[in-house]
Design a protein around this motif. Structure first.
Motif, PDB file in Angstrom:
ATOM      1  N   PRO C 652       0.818  -1.146  -0.001  1.00 35.31           N
ATOM      2  CA  PRO C 652      -0.052   0.001  -0.082  1.00 35.31           C
ATOM      3  C   PRO C 652       0.902   1.354  -0.094  1.00 35.31           C
ATOM      4  N   TYR C 655       1.828   2.265  -3.427  1.00 36.78           N
ATOM      5  CA  TYR C 655       0.541   2.848  -4.104  1.00 36.78           C
ATOM      6  C   TYR C 655       0.059   4.103  -3.675  1.00 36.78           C
ATOM      7  N   VAL C 656       0.279   4.281  -2.367  1.00 34.61           N
ATOM      8  CA  VAL C 656       0.169   5.822  -2.021  1.00 34.61           C
ATOM      9  C   VAL C 656       1.254   6.720  -2.525  1.00 34.61           C
ATOM     10  N   TRP C 658       2.472   6.164  -5.499  1.00 33.85           N
ATOM     11  CA  TRP C 658       2.006   6.854  -6.846  1.00 33.85           C
ATOM     12  C   TRP C 658       0.987   7.597  -6.714  1.00 33.85           C
ATOM     13  N   MET C 659       0.513   7.714  -6.013  1.00 34.32           N
ATOM     14  CA  MET C 659      -0.597   8.453  -5.986  1.00 34.32           C
ATOM     15  C   MET C 659      -0.261  10.107  -5.794  1.00 34.32           C
ATOM     16  N   GLY C 662       1.450  11.155  -8.717  1.00 37.96           N
ATOM     17  CA  GLY C 662       0.559  11.274  -9.756  1.00 37.96           C
ATOM     18  C   GLY C 662      -0.150  12.568  -9.538  1.00 37.96           C
ATOM     19  N   ALA C 663      -0.398  12.843  -8.506  1.00 37.44           N
ATOM     20  CA  ALA C 663      -1.052  14.202  -8.296  1.00 37.44           C
ATOM     21  C   ALA C 663      -0.144  15.249  -8.436  1.00 37.44           C
ATOM     22  N   ALA C 666       0.109  15.518 -12.184  1.00 31.16           N
ATOM     23  CA  ALA C 666      -1.009  15.950 -12.726  1.00 31.16           C
ATOM     24  C   ALA C 666      -0.899  17.603 -12.557  1.00 31.16           C
TER      25      ALA C 666
ATOM     26  N   LYS D 164      -6.539  -2.262   1.972  1.00 35.67           N
ATOM     27  CA  LYS D 164      -5.919  -1.396   0.872  1.00 35.67           C
ATOM     28  C   LYS D 164      -7.127  -0.447   0.174  1.00 35.67           C
ATOM     29  N   MET D 167      -8.243   2.451   2.595  1.00 36.88           N
ATOM     30  CA  MET D 167      -7.105   3.308   2.870  1.00 36.88           C
ATOM     31  C   MET D 167      -6.686   4.142   1.386  1.00 36.88           C
ATOM     32  N   LEU D 168      -6.498   3.358   0.397  1.00 36.28           N
ATOM     33  CA  LEU D 168      -6.211   4.128  -0.674  1.00 36.28           C
ATOM     34  C   LEU D 168      -7.026   4.954  -1.315  1.00 36.28           C
ATOM     35  N   VAL D 169      -8.409   4.488  -1.197  1.00 38.41           N
ATOM     36  CA  VAL D 169      -9.791   5.388  -1.861  1.00 38.41           C
ATOM     37  C   VAL D 169      -9.688   6.368  -0.902  1.00 38.41           C
ATOM     38  N   ALA D 171      -7.653   7.944   0.891  1.00 33.01           N
ATOM     39  CA  ALA D 171      -6.649   9.004   0.632  1.00 33.01           C
ATOM     40  C   ALA D 171      -6.726   9.762  -0.610  1.00 33.01           C
ATOM     41  N   GLY D 172      -6.944   8.871  -1.613  1.00 33.49           N
ATOM     42  CA  GLY D 172      -7.225   9.453  -2.832  1.00 33.49           C
ATOM     43  C   GLY D 172      -8.312  10.461  -3.002  1.00 33.49           C
ATOM     44  N   PHE D 175      -8.012  13.949  -1.988  1.00 30.67           N
ATOM     45  CA  PHE D 175      -7.329  15.221  -3.168  1.00 30.67           C
ATOM     46  C   PHE D 175      -8.690  15.840  -3.790  1.00 30.67           C
ATOM     47  N   VAL D 223      -7.145  13.478  -9.596  1.00 28.63           N
ATOM     48  CA  VAL D 223      -6.587  12.664  -9.008  1.00 28.63           C
ATOM     49  C   VAL D 223      -7.794  11.955  -7.860  1.00 28.63           C
ATOM     50  N   THR D 227      -9.234   8.438  -8.394  1.00 27.86           N
ATOM     51  CA  THR D 227      -8.812   7.199  -7.458  1.00 27.86           C
ATOM     52  C   THR D 227     -10.362   6.307  -7.256  1.00 27.86           C
ATOM     53  N   PHE D 234      -3.810   5.770 -10.019  1.00 24.50           N
ATOM     54  CA  PHE D 234      -4.454   5.749  -8.711  1.00 24.50           C
ATOM     55  C   PHE D 234      -5.166   4.414  -8.467  1.00 24.50           C
TER      56      PHE D 234
END
Lengths: 297, 501, 677, 502
Positions: C652, C655-656, C658-659, C662-663, C666, D164, D167-169, D171-172, D175, D223, D227, D234
């Motif tokens: 994870p 992946y974070v 990456w985010m 990525g941001a 962008a 995952k 957390m990832l969503v 976090a994403g 934005f 972003v 996500t 993402f």
């Protein structure tokens, strides 16, 4: 009358000339006395009376001697002998050449019909000799035809008489003379019969009248061949009055036959392949003659 | 009777497309014999309807009968009228295609009823015929749809359906080889399909009215016209297995032979060339260059393929490769047409019919060989003619048809192409002469193959007397006759196919 | 009913007959007789039509049967004098060979007759059609259909590897040749002022092209000549012929040699009379044709001399005789502008020889077939002396063989004589021709030689056959055709003027107006003798009647002389110089006959090497696009996929990251591209 | 502008159903599954009603515009309820089967159906809310609801996946919150006295705020909502979550959850796109990257569900690309593809679920072979989904892709079109490849001897069949949903046009 003259010449003078050659040339060379001049006639008559032995019952063997005999006679009738030929307006040089061939065909067919290995071999040799010798005659006649502008034999003779000798005609005459030896079946070119090798070749199984007819036909053929050479290429005497023109012709024929006889006597027999090589040379000479004729010489 | 006489071609078009589709739907649920009958019945119905439609058209071959079905609003955008995309129509060119598709489709259905049986030595099939017929009839429907398409868009839709059917049918036996082959065919033809899409997109963007009509290319700017043509050409190459996309077709011989016959000789691959024929027929002012591209690539294909098939041992692969080269012929006909030779163009079109019959016949004959012997390798076969005389006749007639021996159909088409090429002169004449040479090589080779396989002492025992296999025999005989007489039908038709100049 | 309808009717009859015989194929004898019936009726009709044309001298034409609009061509059946000649020989051969087939084809039951009679009938139909159209497109169609049908019959005995090979060679060779003809035709068509395949239109095209591009005309004529030479068996293009003719069933060999190869001659005649205006091209190509003919004469005949297989010998002979015909045509064409009289005679001589050859070569094949039927072998070593058991066959064979060798009194002589005469006279203008004629005359003797061999080995001589052979003559239905065909051999030999009269009509019809002198001025007025006047004067003569009368007279004389001594005959065994041998031990083998002579020419006709193509692995690999493009491409794709998939490691945290990256990207991307509407 | 309580009811009905399930669910199956089905069906009925009203051009709003159901919302609403209903119907048998196998308990099923209803309510909320900030909130609500469903089986893998995912969503999507706030602050002066920044008013405001703020906001929206939608880079949460969830939930995730991300983007960036060329290009780049990476990753998968998950990444690229174009055709195509993707991807997940059902949980391509003979209907459904996704006519995927190609070409973004076309063929290849590997050929011995290997019961395949038929119907007659799509597109364009300088 011309029929009688031509037939008489070939049928009577033919064997007689053979006798002359035997008596005058061969015996002389052999340093012996020789048979009488008419001996060929004796032989023929003797044969005509003898038994006819048949080993194969073939119609071909029955008729071939007659066909040979008749075809030689027809050829004789087509040949001008000092004067226009009796059948001259019905047949030209090509007809003549083919008719004279029929005699050979008859010989070959006889040989094949007999089926003896000797006769077959003889027939084969006859064919081969014919193949190389006949073209010489044809080419020489064509040479004359080209000069004369006609294929009729009398026209050729006439043209030669009027326009005198030309290179091509002379050369053709030489070639034809070289072929004459083989045409009349004399040494060194008597390969098809070759008595000592293959026992007379095509005639091995023949006897009596059949053999006689063949022999007579061949005696006649000598005269025919010699006549062609004599009348077309040596046109001397064509305009003589009647008996003399024939006489002149006869004289030329006798000279030619005697010459042939001389060569016959003094030469050994060639092998068939040697003979063929020789005649390819002769054909070449004849072709040269024809080429000359074509360019007008 | 009067009522029947009054039916116009137009009335028949919708049922014509629908009939095989309904049959396909029914076949999904049927097993064994029943599916045979249903498939045969629907194939017959299709044939009869097609005959009616074509027959009606014969009264005026210059006419085009249209049945508009629908506008596509979802690509209309904000400010433009929706383009007409669903439309069935029939004209001379469509009729030619329709004829080939329905007649050979019908024969293949009949043939299949015996071919797919436990008696088949190469591939005994006990069940699963329903699925087979369903796909086959769907395919017939799709091909009918292609023949009757009134515009490029419609054509494309059915085009892709044929791609799908081809994938399913090639994979029919579901062994490893056929699965791979089916997949390969699908991907390669689908790639071509995407080029078709791009061409459609370009047409749509640059034309405000009737963007997908067959004459669209003529209305484009010259440069764009060539580009769109090239895109369509790539699509056709993939579909018609032309260089450099031809590799899927030999592999596709893993299909059941009737399928190879129909898809890979008579119908599907013809869709590709039909597209180009459509373009050439309806477009004005195609440039010299696109004709050159079409011609040279077709020529390259033809010669590559000729070289390849000389060294093949598998009968079906030989036929497949030969098919590729003959599609090249048709494309060359179109290329010469693009250069202005109506004669060559008509020859190319005639070749659609001629080659369909001839090559179809060849495939069906080879199918019968494998049916009885279980092998299709030339080196393992000899003396087949003694055991299966009808097959021998079929093979030779087929071979002579495709190689152009008069008076069979292939002669006329090749003759026309040749004449057209020589008429144009220059490079076209060179192409024509090369074609003639190819024709000779192929002829020699086919003759050799035929002799090798059918003559001599038989390599297998006589089939049992019961195995008459009349459906297969009938199909072969009918096709053999067609090889001779198809010209009589097709010649009047092709004269009425215009050549856009 | 118009006369042309007879022809069309005959065609329909033949096609119907084909269908009927196909249905009857299981009943072999019945099938044969039915086929004969159809052929006989059709032939009579065709013969009547053809004879009508020859006797009236005016061509007949029918209505269009079929129209191919895209090519501006219609199928119209037309018979002119030239066609009529071909139609007549076709009819004769068709009747004779079909009748001959009836019993001949009964023997071998391995092969179904469905591949024989129907195809044979279609073949005749196509031959009749091919000479009856004046449209090059349909000419080609029928032409190639003729090839197709003949191919089927050539490979009739499919178990025979020789037959297969020969058939393959035959069909491929002629197909390629036809391709050339096709190409030439289309080249003419494309340049035609009026787009059509009618002969007239193509003629105009040639006329136009002659002025603008002579090279193209030469190419076109070369394609035509080579194409037709291939069919006609003219060497070096007719190499297939000696292989194909012997292996076909004998009656069909007769058709092939007697009829089909002649159509090649027809083609050449059509090209130079109907498709090409008279010009120096005619002269040039005439000489070439004559040369080709002479080459064939020379090579084929000398090769025939070496053969031991009777039918193969006959096949080579066919090439040789076709050479004569071509020589005559060549002479005729070459001289047509220079001295029309000679040319007309040469053309007629060619046609005459063609007719004659049709008669005697078919007859010879039938003879050979009869021998084969009885003895089961074509090897001349294995059978001999058949005259003892098959007298009629043997006599007809002798007639035919003598005729073909040009023995005076038979038809072959008459035609050859004309050829030689015209060739020699023509040589006054074009000297080359004389040399060609000399070769021809020489080979005429060779022809004689190999027919001597053929006759001697097969028919004449001691009976020499296997035990299993039935010792009797072949059935009557096989004898009748032989006798029928022997009749013209003799008739035209004795009365050549009979044939010449009609051939004159034929030749006159195809020549431009004013090019053919009056018949009588060429051949004289006597019906019994041919008195040739070629260059104004009388230049040659052949009076068969008179000379034969003399010959018979001489025969009688000879017979009388030979019977003078009234010799007895006695049967004796063969004399082998006193040694006892079994006949089979001392039999003279065919091969040895003329061996010495043959050695000179053994290399003339080398066996054609069959190229064995090596498998060009390298090129095949190169063409296998899958192997070097698509599959490696896929592997590259896999590699890319693997790299990308390795980035998906599963943490994870990654992946974070990456985010965030990525941001950031962008933002950077958006701002770097700038804002602003 | 029509005042209506429909939006509230759309949210309320599933919430009420959820309440019933949670409270009475343990008691009887009727209250558990029955309430869920009833709730879903009732919502569907309401959605259809809403569509009927919206089609005339009106939009239904209530709560001072806080909820606004316009054409676009209606499209999503009807789609979501429909697919949810189908999935619930599928779940009935599917989850009961899990229960019988002892993989779960009755109590947990209550959670399952309850969460489904909550999820539905959250989805309705997202679709009908008119406030940017509330949209963010609702979005997170859907995440939470589904996160619990992802880890439904409570296995280690599923827990990790859910972790995952969550957390990832979360976090994403944060934005997106930044973006929202940014926009809010910049826009506050232009919309005084309003309770919140309304989506319907964005159009008037955007041209007025500074470009740098706009661009930054766009970046954050992309972003954030990206996500949720699974846009590369993402997307990392997506394959795990899809793979480990129960099959019906995977169908929902892929079919619906990521779509709300797309929906949110449709509501936001489409308004910017016409103003900023850069936005179009930027979105096209992101979408293309998504398509490519997604399809490449899909090719690498052996696990069917992961494979489908990556396809979702790839397909969502199409949707977002279309939306990013901002033109009529682009938005239309994007929405169309959104609908289609929902249908066929749900279908595919359900088919894979059926395969797992029949084979006892096998979902690796390498383990499966020749299933088609035993499971013809499943095979047919799978292939229909696969081919639809591959974009072959006459199935629905073709039409939306075609529209997208047209849209891209109209903007002359040729590279984007080419990539889209390329990915289309790769998709087809990948799906067909997977399909024939598992359904065709001759089955392995292990599978042949498995007595349980037979066609799934009608209760399961019926759901799939409905979806398959929808795919075919839309494919054969795409005009059937044209009015809805057209309205949806018009809604977005109307918002933009409202702010356009005349």
């Amino acid at each position: 009358m011309t029929f009688a003259i031509n037939l008489g010449l070939v049928l009577l003078i033919g064997p007689l000339l053979a006798g002359v050659v035997r008596k005058v040339v061969r015996a002389r060379v052999h340093s012996r006395k020789g048979p009488p001049i008419v001996q060929p006639f004796y032989d023929l008559f003797k044969l005509l009376g003898k038994e006819d032995l048949q080993s194969v019952a073939s119609q071909v063997v029955q008729y071939a001697p007659l066909v040979a005999f008749a075809s030689v006679l027809v050829a004789a009738l087509l040949t001008p002998m000092g004067m226009r030929a009796p059948l001259g307006q019905y047949g030209d040089m090509i007809v003549f050449a083919y008719f004279i061939t029929i005699a050979a065909v008859a010989v070959v067919m006889t040989g094949l019909a007999c089926s003896s290995p000797y006769s077959m071999m003889g027939a084969g040799r006859e064919v081969m000799m014919h193949l190389v010798v006949e073209p010489v005659l044809i080419i020489c006649l064509i040479t004359a035809a080209i000069k004369a502008g006609s294929l009729l034999m009398w026209d050729m003779a006439a043209w030669n008489y009027v326009n005198g000798p030309a290179i091509s005609m002379v050369a053709a005459a030489v070639a034809l003379f070289l072929a004459l030896q083989a045409q009349v079946g004399k040494l060194p070119f008597d390969i098809p019969e070759a008595d000592q090798e293959i026992m007379g070749g095509p005639f091995i199984e023949l006897s009596g009248p059949k053999l006689a007819m063949f022999q007579w036909a061949f005696f006649a053929r000598q005269v025919v061949y010699a006549s062609v050479l004599a009348v077309i290429f040596i046109p001397w005497g064509l305009t003589f009055a009647f008996p003399w023109n024939v006489g002149a012709h006869l004289l030329k024929v006798i000279v030619l036959i005697v010459l042939v006889g001389v060569i016959d006597v003094v030469n050994p027999r060639l092998r068939i392949d040697q003979a063929m090589s020789y005649f390819f040379g002769v054909i070449f000479v004849a072709l040269v003659a024809m080429a000359f004729a074509l360019i007008g010489a | 009777m009067i009522a029947i006489a009054e039916i116009s071609a137009r009335d028949l078009l919708v049922p014509l497309v629908a009939a095989p589709l309904i049959g396909a739907l029914l076949c999904v649920f049927l097993k064994r014999r029943a599916s045979d009958y249903v498939a045969a019945i629907f194939a017959t119905i299709t044939l009869v309807l097609a005959a009616g439609a074509i027959g009606n058209l014969f009264s005026d071959l210059d006419a085009t009968h249209r049945v508009p079905l629908g506008w596509l609003v979802n690509i209309a955008g904000e400010s433009r009228p929706a383009p007409l995309v669903f439309e069935l129509s029939i004209d001379a060119l469509g009729a030619l295609m329709l004829f080939v598709v329905t007649v050979i489709g019908f024969l293949v259905v009949i043939y299949s009823s015996e071919y797919l049986s436990p008696r088949n030595v190469e591939h005994p099939v006990a069940n699963g015929k329903g699925r087979y017929y369903a796909w086959l009839l769907l395919f017939v429907g799709a091909m009918v749809g292609i023949a009757l398409a009134g515009n490029f868009f419609q054509l494309f839709i059915f085009w892709e359906i044929t791609t799908l059917c081809s994938w399913a049918l090639i994979s029919y036996y579901q062994d490893e080889a056929s699965l791979r082959a089916g997949f390969k065919a699908l991907i390669m033809t689908a790639i071509g399909g995407l080029f078709f899409v791009l061409a459609l997109v370009l047409m749509y963007l640059n034309l405000d009215t009737d963007p997908f009509a067959f004459d669209a290319l003529g209305r484009l700017a010259p440069g764009l016209r060539s580009l769109v043509f090239v895109f369509l050409l790539v699509a056709a190459w993939a579909k018609a297995a032309q260089f450099p996309f031809f590799t899927w077709l030999p592999d596709a011989m893993a299909a059941p032979t009737p399928i190879s016959c129909y898809l890979h000789a008579a119908a599907m691959v013809k869709a590709g060339v039909y597209l180009i024929a459509r373009v050439v027929s309806a477009s004005y002012g195609l440039s010299y260059g696109v004709g050159l591209l079409t011609g040279i690539m077709a020529l390259a294909t033809i010669f590559i393929v000729v070289f390849l098939f000389l060294f093949q041992d598998d009968l079906k692969k030989i036929l497949a490769l030969s098919t590729i080269s003959h599609l090249g012929y048709i494309l060359i006909g179109c290329a010469l047409g693009a250069w202005g030779s109506a004669t060559a163009f008509q020859g190319g079109l005639l070749h659609i019919a001629a080659h369909g019959c001839g090559k179809g016949l060849l495939f069906l004959s080879v199918g019968m060989i494998t049916y009885f012997t279980g092998t299709r390798r030339i080196s393992e076969l000899s003396g087949v003619g003694r055991r299966l005389p009808i097959v021998a006749v079929g093979f030779f007639v087929g071979a002579f048809t495709v190689t152009g021996v008069p008076p069979l159909a292939g002669f006329w088409s090749k003759f026309l192409i040749l004449t057209g090429g020589l008429e144009l002169g220059g490079f076209a004449a060179v192409i024509a002469i090369l074609l003639l040479i190819e024709s000779m090589i192929a002829f020699g080779f086919f003759l050799w193959v035929g002799q090798r396989v059918f003559f001599g002492s038989p390599s297998f025992d006589a089939p049992p007397a019961k195995a008459v296999a009349w459906p297969m025999t009938t199909a072969v005989i009918i096709l053999a006759v067609l090889c001779l007489v198809v010209t009589l039908f097709a010649l009047p038709v092709i004269q009425h196919i215009p050549l856009g100049m | 009913m118009a006369v042309i309808d007879l022809l069309i009717g005959a065609l329909i009859l033949l096609v119907v007959g084909a269908a009927v015989t196909a249905l009857l194929a299981k009943r072999r004898a019945m099938c044969g007789y039915v086929a004969f019936l159809f052929v006989a009726v059709a032939s009579v009709w065709v013969g009547v039509a053809a004879f009508h044309v020859l006797s009236t001298g005016s061509p007949i034409a029918g209505a269009p049967v079929l129209t191919i609009a895209p090519l501006n061509s219609s199928l119209v059946f037309t018979v002119d004098g030239l066609s009529a000649v071909f139609l007549l020989i076709t009819s004769l051969i068709a009747v004779c060979t079909t009748l001959f087939s009836v019993r001949y084809m009964l023997v071998d039951e391995r092969y179904s007759l469905v591949r024989y009679y129907p195809i044979l009938l279609l073949f005749f139909a196509s031959v009749i059609s091919v000479v009856s159209v004046r449209n090059m497109l349909f000419f080609l169609v029928f032409w190639e259909f003729m090839t197709l049908a003949s191919y089927v019959l050539v490979v009739f005995e499919t178990d025979n590897a020789d037959a297969r090979r020969a058939g393959l060679q035959y069909f491929i060779a002629t197909h390629i040749a036809t391709g050339g003809i096709l190409l030439a035709t289309i080249l003419l068509y494309t340049n035609a002022p009026v787009k059509s395949f009618e002969f007239e239109a193509l003629l105009e095209s040639t006329r136009a092209l002659m002025a603008t591009s002579p090279a193209l005309i030469h190419l076109i004529l070369a394609l035509f000549v080579i194409g037709f030479a291939t069919k006609a068996g003219i060497l070096p293009f007719g190499f297939w012929l000696p292989n194909a003719h012997p292996v076909a069933p004998s009656p069909f060999s007769a058709v092939l040699s007697g009829c089909m190869v002649k159509i090649g001659v027809y083609g050449v005649l059509v090209v130079f009379t109907s498709l090409t205006p008279l010009s120096h091209f005619t002269t040039v190509w005439g000489v070439w044709i004559a040369v080709l003919g002479t080459v064939s004469i020379f090579v084929a005949s000398l090769t025939a001399l070496q053969q031991t297989d009777s039918k193969r010998l006959l096949a080579f002979s066919t090439i040789g005789q076709m050479g004569y015909i071509w020589l005559a045509l060549g002479v005729g064409l070459a001289l047509l502008r220079i001295s029309p009289a000679v040319a007309v005679v040469a053309l007629m001589a060619g046609l005459f020889h063609l007719v004659n050859h049709a008669c005697f070569k078919s007859l010879l094949f039938l003879n050979a077939g009869a021998a084969l039927y009885r003895t089961g072998t074509r090897d001349m070593d294995k059978a001999g002396g058949l005259m003892r058991i098959m007298p009629v066959t043997a006599v007809t064979a002798i007639i035919a063989a003598l005729a073909i060798s040009g023995i005076p009194g038979l038809n072959g002589f008459a035609s050859k004589w004309l050829i030689f005469e015209s060739g020699i006279v023509g040589g006054f203008e074009i000297p080359l021709l004389v040399f060609l004629v000399v070769v021809a005359i020489f080979i005429s003797a060779v022809t004689l030689a190999y027919y001597m061999k053929f006759l001697g080995m097969v028919f004449v001589g001691k009976l020499h056959i296997g035990q299993e052979v039935e010792r009797r003559e072949v059935p009557v239905s096989m004898l009748v055709p032989q006798v029928l065909m022997a009749i013209p051999c003799v008739a035209f030999g004795v009365l050549p003027m009979l044939a010449l009269k009609y051939l004159y009509v034929a030749a006159n019809g195809i020549l431009p107006a004013g090019y053919s002198p009056a018949f009588a001025s060429l051949f004289g007025s006597s019906p019994l003798a041919v008195n040739l006047s070629l260059s104004g004067l009388r230049s040659g003569a052949w009076g068969p009647v008179a000379i034969l009368v003399a010959f018979v007279g001489c025969l009688v004389l000879g017979y009388l002389i030979s019977r003078m001594g009234a010799a007895q005959t006695r049967e004796v065994p063969m004399w082998l110089c006193g040694e006892e041998h079994d006949f089979s031990e001392v039999r003279y083998p065919v091969h040895s006959f003329l061996l010495t002579f043959n050695r000179y020419f053994a290399k003339l006709y080398p066996p054609i090497p069959v190229p064995r193509l090596p498998r060009p692995t390298a090129i095949l690999k190169l063409l296998d696009i899958d192997r070097w493009l698509y599959y490696p491409g896929l592997r590259w794709g896999e590699r890319i996929i693997r790299v990308i998939s390795a980035t998906h490691a599963g943490f994870p945290q990654l992946y974070v990251l990456w985010m965030i990256v990525g941001a950031a990207l962008a933002v950077i991307v958006l701002f770097s591209m700038g804002g602003g509407p | 502008m029509v005042q209506s309580s429909l939006p509230v009811m759309l949210i309320g009905v599933p919430l009420a159903a959820a309440g019933v399930v949670f409270t009475l669910g343990r008691w009887t199956r009727l209250c558990r599954e029955g309430a869920a089905v009833g709730g879903a069906l009732l919502t569907l009925y309401l959605a259809v009603l809403a569509v009927g009203q919206v089609l005339s051009g009106a939009s239904l709003n209530c709560c001072q515009m806080a909820l606004n159901l316009d054409g676009l919302s209606a499209l999503l609403v009807v789609l979501v309820t429909l697919v949810t209903a189908i999935v619930i119907f599928y779940s009935l048998h599917y989850m009961y089967h899990q229960l019988r196998k002892g993989l779960t308990t009755e109590a947990r099923l209550v959670t399952y159906y309850g969460l489904l209803m909550v999820f539905l309510a959250a989805m309705m909320w997202v679709c009908t809310t008119n406030s940017l900030i509330w949209m963010y909130v609702a979005l997170e609500a859907t995440t939470l609801a589904t996160a619990l469903l992802v880890c439904f089986f409570w296995t280690r893998a599923s827990l990790e996946a859910a972790y995952k995912y969550d957390m990832l969503v979360v976090a994403g999507v944060c934005f997106a919150l930044f973006g929202t706030v940014l926009l809010y602050s910049a826009a506050a002066q232009y919309a005084p006295g309003r309770p919140a920044l309304l989506l319907t008013e964005l159009g008037q405001i955007i041209p007025k705020i500074p470009p740098s703020v706009s661009l930054l906001a766009v970046a954050f929206f992309v972003v954030g909502f990206g996500t949720k939608a699974g846009l590369v880079p993402f997307h990392a949460w997506l394959p795990d979550a899809h793979a480990e969830a129960p099959a019906p939930i995977s169908a929902l995730l892929s079919g619906l959850v990521i779509k709300v991300g797309a929906y949110a983007l449709a509501r936001t960036i489409t308004i910017f796109a016409p103003h900023y060329n850069a936005v179009i290009v930027f979105v096209a780049i992101m979408a293309s990257a998504s398509m490519l990476i997604g399809i490449f990753m899909a090719w690498a998968q052996d696990d069917l569900k992961r494979l489908l998950a990556f396809h979702s990444v790839s397909q969502i690229g199409y949707v977002i690309e279309g939306l990013g174009f901002g033109t009529y055709l682009g938005i239309y195509g994007g929405l169309f593809h959104l609908v289609n993707h929902t249908l066929f991807k749900s279908l595919l997940f359900l088919s894979v679920g059926a395969v797992m059902y029949a084979t006892g949980g096998l979902r690796r391509i390498s383990q499966l072979k020749g299933l088609g003979k035993r499971m013809p209907i499943t095979a047919a459904c799978f292939f229909i989904g696969a081919i639809a996704m591959g974009g072959l006519p006459p199935l629905n995927g073709f039409w939306s892709k075609l529209t997208l190609f047209m849209a891209g070409s109209e903007l002359h973004l040729w590279w984007a079109v080419v990539i889209a076309v390329l990915v289309s063929i790769l998709t087809l290849g990948c799906m067909v490849h997977a399909g024939y590997k598992i359904f065709w050929g001759h089955p392995t011995t292990a599978l042949v001897t498995n007595p349980g290997l037979k066609e799934v019961p009608v209760a399961i395949w019926l759901s799939m069949a409905v979806l398959a038929i929808l795919c075919i119907v839309i494919g054969v007659y795409p005009q059937i949903i044209h009015p809805l799509l057209h309205r949806g597109t018009e809604c977005i364009l109307a918002v933009y046009r409202a702010g356009a300088i005349p």
